[in-house]
Design a protein around this motif. Sequence first.
Motif, PDB file in Angstrom:
ATOM      1  N   ALA A   1      -6.543   5.599  -2.437  1.00 25.34           N
ATOM      2  CA  ALA A   1      -6.958   5.030  -0.869  1.00 25.34           C
ATOM      3  C   ALA A   1      -6.199   4.655  -0.155  1.00 25.34           C
ATOM      4  O   ALA A   1      -6.730   3.471   0.670  1.00 25.34           O
ATOM      5  CB  ALA A   1      -8.373   4.915   0.349  1.00 25.34           C
TER       6      ALA A   1
ATOM      7  N   GLU B   1       0.840  -0.782  -0.055  1.00 25.79           N
ATOM      8  CA  GLU B   1      -0.140   0.008   0.244  1.00 25.79           C
ATOM      9  C   GLU B   1       0.669   1.449   0.324  1.00 25.79           C
ATOM     10  O   GLU B   1       0.487   2.341  -0.712  1.00 25.79           O
ATOM     11  CB  GLU B   1      -1.556   0.263   0.854  1.00 25.79           C
ATOM     12  CG  GLU B   1      -1.575  -0.751   1.050  1.00 25.79           C
ATOM     13  CD  GLU B   1      -2.837  -1.095   0.544  1.00 25.79           C
ATOM     14  OE1 GLU B   1      -2.861   0.239  -0.438  1.00 25.79           O
ATOM     15  OE2 GLU B   1      -3.526  -1.929  -0.400  1.00 25.79           O
TER      16      GLU B   1
ATOM     17  N   THR C   1      -2.642   1.892   4.230  1.00 27.60           N
ATOM     18  CA  THR C   1      -1.555   1.485   4.911  1.00 27.60           C
ATOM     19  C   THR C   1      -1.977   1.526   6.178  1.00 27.60           C
ATOM     20  O   THR C   1      -1.850   1.141   7.251  1.00 27.60           O
ATOM     21  CB  THR C   1      -0.752   2.887   4.586  1.00 27.60           C
ATOM     22  OG1 THR C   1      -0.409   2.252   3.278  1.00 27.60           O
ATOM     23  CG2 THR C   1       0.476   2.694   4.742  1.00 27.60           C
ATOM     24  N   ARG C   2      -2.454   2.716   6.669  1.00 31.68           N
ATOM     25  CA  ARG C   2      -2.560   3.169   7.897  1.00 31.68           C
ATOM     26  C   ARG C   2      -3.513   1.705   8.944  1.00 31.68           C
ATOM     27  O   ARG C   2      -3.578   1.957   9.491  1.00 31.68           O
ATOM     28  CB  ARG C   2      -3.997   3.807   8.431  1.00 31.68           C
ATOM     29  CG  ARG C   2      -2.935   5.781   7.860  1.00 31.68           C
ATOM     30  CD  ARG C   2      -3.620   7.038   8.543  1.00 31.68           C
ATOM     31  NE  ARG C   2      -5.382   7.317   7.940  1.00 31.68           N
ATOM     32  CZ  ARG C   2      -4.750   7.516   6.469  1.00 31.68           C
ATOM     33  NH1 ARG C   2      -3.966   8.125   5.905  1.00 31.68           N
ATOM     34  NH2 ARG C   2      -6.716   7.834   6.426  1.00 31.68           N
ATOM     35  N   HIS C   3      -4.708   1.655   8.032  1.00 36.39           N
ATOM     36  CA  HIS C   3      -5.514   0.207   8.644  1.00 36.39           C
ATOM     37  C   HIS C   3      -4.642  -1.239   8.755  1.00 36.39           C
ATOM     38  O   HIS C   3      -4.966  -1.737   9.363  1.00 36.39           O
ATOM     39  CB  HIS C   3      -6.443   0.362   7.623  1.00 36.39           C
ATOM     40  CG  HIS C   3      -7.855   1.154   7.837  1.00 36.39           C
ATOM     41  ND1 HIS C   3      -8.553   1.487   8.493  1.00 36.39           N
ATOM     42  CD2 HIS C   3      -8.771   1.971   6.792  1.00 36.39           C
ATOM     43  CE1 HIS C   3      -9.136   2.375   8.407  1.00 36.39           C
ATOM     44  NE2 HIS C   3      -9.764   2.537   7.322  1.00 36.39           N
TER      45      HIS C   3
ATOM     46  N   GLU D   1      -3.337   5.610   1.109  1.00 35.08           N
ATOM     47  CA  GLU D   1      -2.530   6.068   2.104  1.00 35.08           C
ATOM     48  C   GLU D   1      -3.745   5.289   3.842  1.00 35.08           C
ATOM     49  O   GLU D   1      -3.538   4.655   5.003  1.00 35.08           O
ATOM     50  CB  GLU D   1      -2.851   6.986   2.328  1.00 35.08           C
ATOM     51  CG  GLU D   1      -1.606   8.051   1.503  1.00 35.08           C
ATOM     52  CD  GLU D   1      -1.901   9.394   1.163  1.00 35.08           C
ATOM     53  OE1 GLU D   1      -2.211  10.118   1.889  1.00 35.08           O
ATOM     54  OE2 GLU D   1      -1.093   9.899   0.922  1.00 35.08           O
ATOM     55  N   ARG D   2      -5.032   5.434   3.254  1.00 33.73           N
ATOM     56  CA  ARG D   2      -6.091   4.877   4.689  1.00 33.73           C
ATOM     57  C   ARG D   2      -5.631   3.592   4.910  1.00 33.73           C
ATOM     58  O   ARG D   2      -6.086   2.672   5.568  1.00 33.73           O
ATOM     59  CB  ARG D   2      -7.810   5.587   3.819  1.00 33.73           C
ATOM     60  CG  ARG D   2      -8.071   5.235   5.106  1.00 33.73           C
ATOM     61  CD  ARG D   2      -9.696   5.340   5.046  1.00 33.73           C
ATOM     62  NE  ARG D   2     -10.747   4.081   3.860  1.00 33.73           N
ATOM     63  CZ  ARG D   2     -10.692   5.310   2.719  1.00 33.73           C
ATOM     64  NH1 ARG D   2     -11.043   6.512   2.720  1.00 33.73           N
ATOM     65  NH2 ARG D   2     -11.750   4.410   2.089  1.00 33.73           N
TER      66      ARG D   2
END
Length: 273
Positions: free
Chosen positions: A136, A129, A141-143, A138-139
């Motif tokens: 999305a 990611e 990656t955060r998840h 970046e989102r």
Amino acid sequence: MQDLTQAAALTGPAGGEPRLVAIPRLAAGGRWRVEAMRAISEPMLLWFTKGQGRITIAGVTRGYTAHNAVFIPAGVMHGFEVGPQVFGNALFFGKDCTLPLPQAPHLLRIREVHAQQEVNVIFDMILREMNSDSPAHERATRHYMGLLGVWLERQVAKAAPEQTRPDAAKRLVARYTALIERDFRTGAGVGEFAAALGVTPTHLSRCCRQACGRSAITILQDRRIFEARRLLAETRMPVGEIGASLGFTSAAYFTRAFQHLTGKSPTEFRRSV
């Protein structure tokens, strides 16, 4: 000299966006970048997949090997060996990370094969990611980083019954390294740090040797010289200003100390990196 009780900003490389870096690459530009005592301003998780070595965290040295996970919170002094056979990944969570992560450092020996496979998959997905330009990403990656945080929390809980409370010597050395990280720029010596901790320099050094095999002065010098090398390599600050910023009373004294510990003068070192 500044008061040892005054707070100072976190030092070490500035943490920006989350990054996933192969552990051998951390030593690019010199093994001093990982072996010297220092702290960074963001949480970090090391996942070793091959090799072995020693790692010192908050003044306590332990061995690590394959399938070991090491979590180091922001601001905790550490340094570790990276030999040619050591492989794995380092995840830097970013300076502004809001994930619920442990407040204390942990070295976890992951023995269950499914837990090893799980963390390998999560790291692979984070890397994919991070390198993606899909919507999305970046989102995502955060998840995935959040899933890694959950994995870490569960492994810490599993390891809790096996972990023992650090003895008095290790607790003292942890306090010493925290104080160094806060005040190493002041020019304070071991005697002043020992006084701030309410012990004698001899007792402090004895505890340091017991916890990590290094004297109190060696730990302090290692931290200051790491910062000097970092500033010489990454900035254009004049040598004299670097020495002054680290509490050396003169440029000549800084040059002598640097050359004694590294084998090069500050100018020679800057030319070599």
